[in-house]
Design a protein around this motif. Structure first.
Motif, PDB file in Angstrom:
ATOM      1  N   CYS A 116       0.791  -1.342   0.119  1.00 13.87           N
ATOM      2  CA  CYS A 116      -0.080  -0.076   0.244  1.00 13.87           C
ATOM      3  C   CYS A 116       0.967   1.197  -0.111  1.00 13.87           C
ATOM      4  N   ALA A 117       1.866   1.258   0.551  1.00 17.19           N
ATOM      5  CA  ALA A 117       2.858   2.442   0.778  1.00 17.19           C
ATOM      6  C   ALA A 117       3.677   2.501  -0.760  1.00 17.19           C
ATOM      7  N   PHE A 118       3.931   1.196  -1.216  1.00 12.92           N
ATOM      8  CA  PHE A 118       4.633   1.749  -2.490  1.00 12.92           C
ATOM      9  C   PHE A 118       3.509   2.038  -3.527  1.00 12.92           C
ATOM     10  N   ALA A 119       2.313   1.540  -3.490  1.00 12.91           N
ATOM     11  CA  ALA A 119       1.360   2.102  -4.613  1.00 12.91           C
ATOM     12  C   ALA A 119       1.020   3.423  -4.260  1.00 12.91           C
ATOM     13  N   GLY A 120       0.729   3.991  -2.978  1.00 13.64           N
ATOM     14  CA  GLY A 120       0.566   5.191  -2.874  1.00 13.64           C
ATOM     15  C   GLY A 120       1.645   6.250  -3.287  1.00 13.64           C
ATOM     16  N   LEU A 121       2.634   5.698  -2.783  1.00 18.82           N
ATOM     17  CA  LEU A 121       3.985   6.974  -3.043  1.00 18.82           C
ATOM     18  C   LEU A 121       4.435   6.815  -4.609  1.00 18.82           C
ATOM     19  N   PHE A 122       4.239   5.796  -5.142  1.00 15.66           N
ATOM     20  CA  PHE A 122       4.336   5.681  -6.548  1.00 15.66           C
ATOM     21  C   PHE A 122       3.304   6.606  -7.533  1.00 15.66           C
ATOM     22  N   ALA A 123       2.062   6.348  -7.089  1.00 18.02           N
ATOM     23  CA  ALA A 123       0.858   7.449  -7.624  1.00 18.02           C
ATOM     24  C   ALA A 123       1.248   8.760  -7.484  1.00 18.02           C
ATOM     25  N   ALA A 124       1.823   9.255  -6.265  1.00 19.92           N
ATOM     26  CA  ALA A 124       1.937  10.577  -5.924  1.00 19.92           C
ATOM     27  C   ALA A 124       3.091  11.054  -6.727  1.00 19.92           C
ATOM     28  N   LEU A 125       4.031  10.357  -6.949  1.00 19.46           N
ATOM     29  CA  LEU A 125       5.355  10.546  -7.690  1.00 19.46           C
ATOM     30  C   LEU A 125       4.977  10.821  -9.262  1.00 19.46           C
ATOM     31  N   ALA A 126       4.418   9.764  -9.722  1.00 18.89           N
ATOM     32  CA  ALA A 126       3.920   9.694 -11.015  1.00 18.89           C
ATOM     33  C   ALA A 126       2.885  11.096 -11.339  1.00 18.89           C
ATOM     34  N   ALA A 127       2.142  11.175 -10.351  1.00 19.17           N
ATOM     35  CA  ALA A 127       1.274  12.363 -10.630  1.00 19.17           C
ATOM     36  C   ALA A 127       1.990  13.679 -10.531  1.00 19.17           C
ATOM     37  N   TYR A 128       3.166  13.869  -9.702  1.00 15.55           N
ATOM     38  CA  TYR A 128       4.072  14.922  -9.650  1.00 15.55           C
ATOM     39  C   TYR A 128       4.643  15.215 -10.839  1.00 15.55           C
ATOM     40  N   VAL A 129       5.267  14.039 -11.602  1.00 13.64           N
ATOM     41  CA  VAL A 129       6.139  13.985 -12.594  1.00 13.64           C
ATOM     42  C   VAL A 129       5.223  14.876 -13.870  1.00 13.64           C
ATOM     43  N   PHE A 130       3.783  14.300 -13.937  1.00 14.34           N
ATOM     44  CA  PHE A 130       3.157  14.617 -15.275  1.00 14.34           C
ATOM     45  C   PHE A 130       2.066  15.694 -14.860  1.00 14.34           C
ATOM     46  N   ILE A 167      16.345   3.582   8.445  1.00 13.40           N
ATOM     47  CA  ILE A 167      17.315   4.230   7.497  1.00 13.40           C
ATOM     48  C   ILE A 167      17.183   3.636   6.105  1.00 13.40           C
ATOM     49  N   ALA A 168      16.928   2.222   5.995  1.00 10.58           N
ATOM     50  CA  ALA A 168      16.800   1.614   4.745  1.00 10.58           C
ATOM     51  C   ALA A 168      15.339   2.190   4.203  1.00 10.58           C
ATOM     52  N   ILE A 169      14.278   2.221   4.626  1.00 11.56           N
ATOM     53  CA  ILE A 169      13.120   2.944   4.392  1.00 11.56           C
ATOM     54  C   ILE A 169      13.383   4.240   3.947  1.00 11.56           C
ATOM     55  N   ALA A 170      13.933   4.985   4.600  1.00 10.57           N
ATOM     56  CA  ALA A 170      14.483   6.291   4.615  1.00 10.57           C
ATOM     57  C   ALA A 170      15.242   6.675   2.951  1.00 10.57           C
ATOM     58  N   LEU A 171      16.039   5.821   2.922  1.00 13.98           N
ATOM     59  CA  LEU A 171      16.851   5.675   1.622  1.00 13.98           C
ATOM     60  C   LEU A 171      15.994   5.674   0.329  1.00 13.98           C
ATOM     61  N   PHE A 172      14.867   4.552   0.381  1.00 17.01           N
ATOM     62  CA  PHE A 172      14.276   4.396  -0.740  1.00 17.01           C
ATOM     63  C   PHE A 172      13.211   5.358  -1.117  1.00 17.01           C
ATOM     64  N   VAL A 173      12.616   5.992   0.157  1.00 21.55           N
ATOM     65  CA  VAL A 173      11.768   6.965  -0.274  1.00 21.55           C
ATOM     66  C   VAL A 173      12.695   8.146  -0.669  1.00 21.55           C
ATOM     67  N   PHE A 174      13.753   8.640  -0.258  1.00 20.88           N
ATOM     68  CA  PHE A 174      14.418   9.703  -0.708  1.00 20.88           C
ATOM     69  C   PHE A 174      14.819   9.400  -2.121  1.00 20.88           C
ATOM     70  N   ALA A 175      15.268   8.402  -2.467  1.00 20.22           N
ATOM     71  CA  ALA A 175      15.570   7.667  -3.867  1.00 20.22           C
ATOM     72  C   ALA A 175      14.456   8.290  -4.937  1.00 20.22           C
ATOM     73  N   GLY A 176      13.313   7.644  -4.363  1.00 22.24           N
ATOM     74  CA  GLY A 176      12.117   7.767  -5.208  1.00 22.24           C
ATOM     75  C   GLY A 176      11.742   9.132  -5.529  1.00 22.24           C
ATOM     76  N   ILE A 177      11.882   9.971  -4.533  1.00 25.39           N
ATOM     77  CA  ILE A 177      11.696  11.472  -4.543  1.00 25.39           C
ATOM     78  C   ILE A 177      12.594  12.011  -5.601  1.00 25.39           C
ATOM     79  N   ASN A 178      13.700  11.626  -5.443  1.00 26.86           N
ATOM     80  CA  ASN A 178      14.885  12.208  -6.180  1.00 26.86           C
ATOM     81  C   ASN A 178      14.727  11.943  -7.555  1.00 26.86           C
ATOM     82  N   LEU A 179      14.528  10.748  -7.904  1.00 27.66           N
ATOM     83  CA  LEU A 179      14.396  10.265  -9.362  1.00 27.66           C
ATOM     84  C   LEU A 179      12.945  11.056  -9.765  1.00 27.66           C
ATOM     85  N   ALA A 180      12.148  11.147  -9.206  1.00 23.40           N
ATOM     86  CA  ALA A 180      10.795  11.604  -9.849  1.00 23.40           C
ATOM     87  C   ALA A 180      11.007  13.060 -10.078  1.00 23.40           C
TER      88      ALA A 180
END
Length: 614
Positions: A14-28, A450-463
């Motif tokens: 659920c966290a993955f789906a929600g974050l991915f949707a938010a980041l994709a919405a931000y990109v476009f 730390i691990a979760i924060a790294l992945f969240v940061f990486a997703g936002i950074n990539l978006a």
């Protein structure tokens, strides 16, 4: 039900789906809507009802296969709501990464974290800016094969073998050259898995070979309708391109006697195939965004155009001289120059690359080694590390002698753009990053945070980097409006006196074209094209204006054009294979889904907390 929602795997999904949707919405963000689109030159305009009807009509005629990814048409057609199609494909690819890592005992949170990064990685995702929707259709299939190979070899369940064959067949419908690269990679991973699992005994080998046969049979049945179009037609088209570039190895009798002419043709073919190689210095962009600029399209990156060497390889002919487009140094005949041009990023995320490197380093660190040893993942990390390095050298293409080995393999001399191997490198980096967080978990709750924060940061950074490749084009937006309002393809653009015009249903012409384009003026004088509406442009968008203030005119062709030629109905055998393919696809999905719904799960956090899916 309460226990289901309390599972770590459910929360992670659920966290993955929600974050991915938010980041994709931000990109476009600036392009959501039916009247707005972004620049995607390689993707044509097609009206939704017409596209859906034609696609299903071709299927019923047996002239085209139907695969699950075709359901993307229900998301808005090949042009409208295009953003959603790109985003959904990348999301499904991310799930494929998580599927593999969860099978290897990596906690679900970090499997989905690596999937988030993979879906948003630069070369994977920013190809939307070029309009390469075919790659995204393949992207939604290819990653899943690795997880299925892992499960099929370890467990031997028939539904895994059948699903593996289906996934490989579905991916073959698009990007046949990239599919072939993935197919070779799947084969190499399968051979490694058979070796690493130490298959012994007649019974084990019989079951393994039976599973391989089932996968091959499923792939043939599901993919037969599309294999001809994907390989016979595609290879024929590539040979036509080579011939047009003077790179065809086939010569007439006189030329065969001329060694110089034969050598020139061979050199031209080599130059054609190694165009768009990865310059070694561009590897820095894997972890430093935009190190050599962004897109070559001035509409997308007017302030930071790409200034590297990714582009076409050109050998200056006799009498040619000038300046190298990258270095500015003087060049003369015989010199090799790289004409830079790209429409995508290569950024994989600094944090993700560091995690991937940490996974490899952890193989040699005593305190980290036991954590990576979960389900013998030490071998997995070694395999993906070595594979990533080999694939990187393949991506260098014409910049190193190594690519000669690839070039002389079967079909190697028909593959253009060695940079495509970076798609496979991105897979290696993503899964290594998933393994790379496991040693961090020795720190307990702090390690998880730390691990979760790294992945969240990486997703936002990539978006944030991906968003730079979205640029709206007012003309394209108007084309969308016309396509939706008229039920036809978007209008042909005639912007100046030199632009040719054909037999389009609609023509969108500038005032300059109306005054100076003789062919268009002649067509209007004969009554072929008649004005429909007049438009003005304020620097941001088009709007209807009175005729006296018009800068552009929309013209309609009074002589209806014949519809595009339909594909010829398939033979009875082809129609039979088409229906058999569709039924097999549905059957495999139902059987695999039923097996997953009835699987036994383990949620031991110490052993990864992920599902061991059947």
């Amino acid at each position: 039900m309460k226990a289901f929602w309390e599972k770590e795997s459910t929360i992670a999904f659920c966290a993955f789906a929600g974050l991915f949707a938010a980041l994709a919405a931000y990109v476009f963000w600036d392009t959501w809507g039916l009247d707005v689109t972004f620049i995607q030159p390689d993707n044509g305009i097609t009206h939704l009802p017409d596209a859906v009807a034609r696609r299903f009509r071709e299927f019923f005629m047996g002239s085209s296969a139907f695969v699950p990814a075709d359901l993307r048409l229900l998301l808005g057609g090949p042009y409208m709501w295009q953003e959603l199609q790109y985003a959904v494909a990348a999301f499904v690819a991310g799930l494929g990464v998580a599927y593999y890592l969860r099978g290897r005992g990596v906690p679900s949170s970090f499997g989905y974290g690596a999937g988030l990064a993979y879906g948003l990685m630069g070369y994977n995702f920013t190809l939307f800016s070029a309009g390469h929707l075919g790659w995204f259709n393949l992207l939604a299939c290819a990653p899943w094969a690795f997880g299925l190979i892992d499960r099929a070899v370890r467990k031997g369940k028939w539904r895994n073998w059948a699903m593996l064959g289906a996934v490989m067949a579905w991916g073959s419908a698009w990007q046949p050259d990239v599919w072939l690269m993935f197919a070779c990679f799947w084969f190499a991973y399968g051979v490694y898995k058979i070796w690493s699992e130490r298959v012994r005994g007649k019974k084990a080998w019989t079951r393994l070979l039976s599973g391989v046969a089932l996968a091959a049979a499923t792939m043939f049945v599901v993919g037969a309708p599309s294999f001809r179009a994907a390989y016979v037609d595609a290879l024929g088209g590539r040979e036509a391109q080579l011939a047009a570039a003077g790179a065809d190895k086939k010569t007439d009798g006189a030329e065969q006697k001329d060694a110089a002419a034969d050598a020139e043709a061979a050199e031209a073919r080599w130059n054609f195939c190694v165009s768009w190689s990865l310059p070694p210095e561009d590897v820095a962009e894997f972890f430093i965004a935009g190190v050599h600029g962004d897109s070559s399209d001035p509409h997308v990156s007017p302030k930071t155009p790409y200034k590297g060497r990714i582009g076409q390889r050109i050998v200056l002919k006799k009498g040619q001289r000038g300046q190298d487009p990258v270095t500015g140094k003087s060049v003369k005949e015989g010199d090799v120059v790289w004409a830079p041009y790209r429409q995508h990023a290569l950024y994989m995320g600094g944090a993700i690359v560091l995690l991937a490197l940490f996974a490899v380093i952890a193989l040699f660190v005593k305190w980290a080694n036991p954590m990576i040893e979960i389900r013998n993942n030490r071998r997995e990390v070694a395999f993906w590390g070595v594979a990533g390095v080999v694939l990187l050298f393949c991506a260098f293409g014409g910049f190193t002698p190594f690519y000669k080995l690839v070039y002389h393999l079967p079909y190697g001399s028909s593959i253009r753009c060695p940079l495509k191997f970076v798609h496979l490198v991105e897979w290696c980096v993503a899964v290594l990053a998933g393994f790379g967080v496991v040693p961090i978990l020795r720190l307990g709750r702090k390690g998880w945070a730390i691990a979760i924060a790294l992945f969240v940061f990486a997703g936002i950074n990539l978006a944030c980097n991906d968003r730079k490749y979205v640029a709206t084009d007012p003309v394209d937006c108007l084309r969308v409006q016309v396509a939706r309002a008229t039920g036809s393809a978007g209008p042909q653009l005639v912007m100046d006196a030199q632009t040719a015009h054909g037999n389009a249903d609609y023509v969108f012409a500038s005032g300059q074209a109306l005054n100076g384009n003789a062919a268009l003026k002649d067509a209007m004088g004969k009554g072929v094209y008649m004005p429909v509406s007049t438009w003005g442009y304020d620097g941001k968008a088009f709007s209807r204006v009175p005729r006296e203030r018009a800068q552009f005119v929309l013209l309609k062709n009074k002589t209806p054009n014949p519809p595009p030629p339909e594909k010829k109905p398939g033979t009875p055998l082809e129609r039979a294979f088409t229906w058999l393919s569709a039924l097999a696809s549905v059957g495999v999905v139902v059987v695999k889904g039923f097996g997953m719904n009835n699987r036994r799960t383990t949620t031991s956090r110490g052993q990864g907390g992920g599902h061991e899916n059947g």
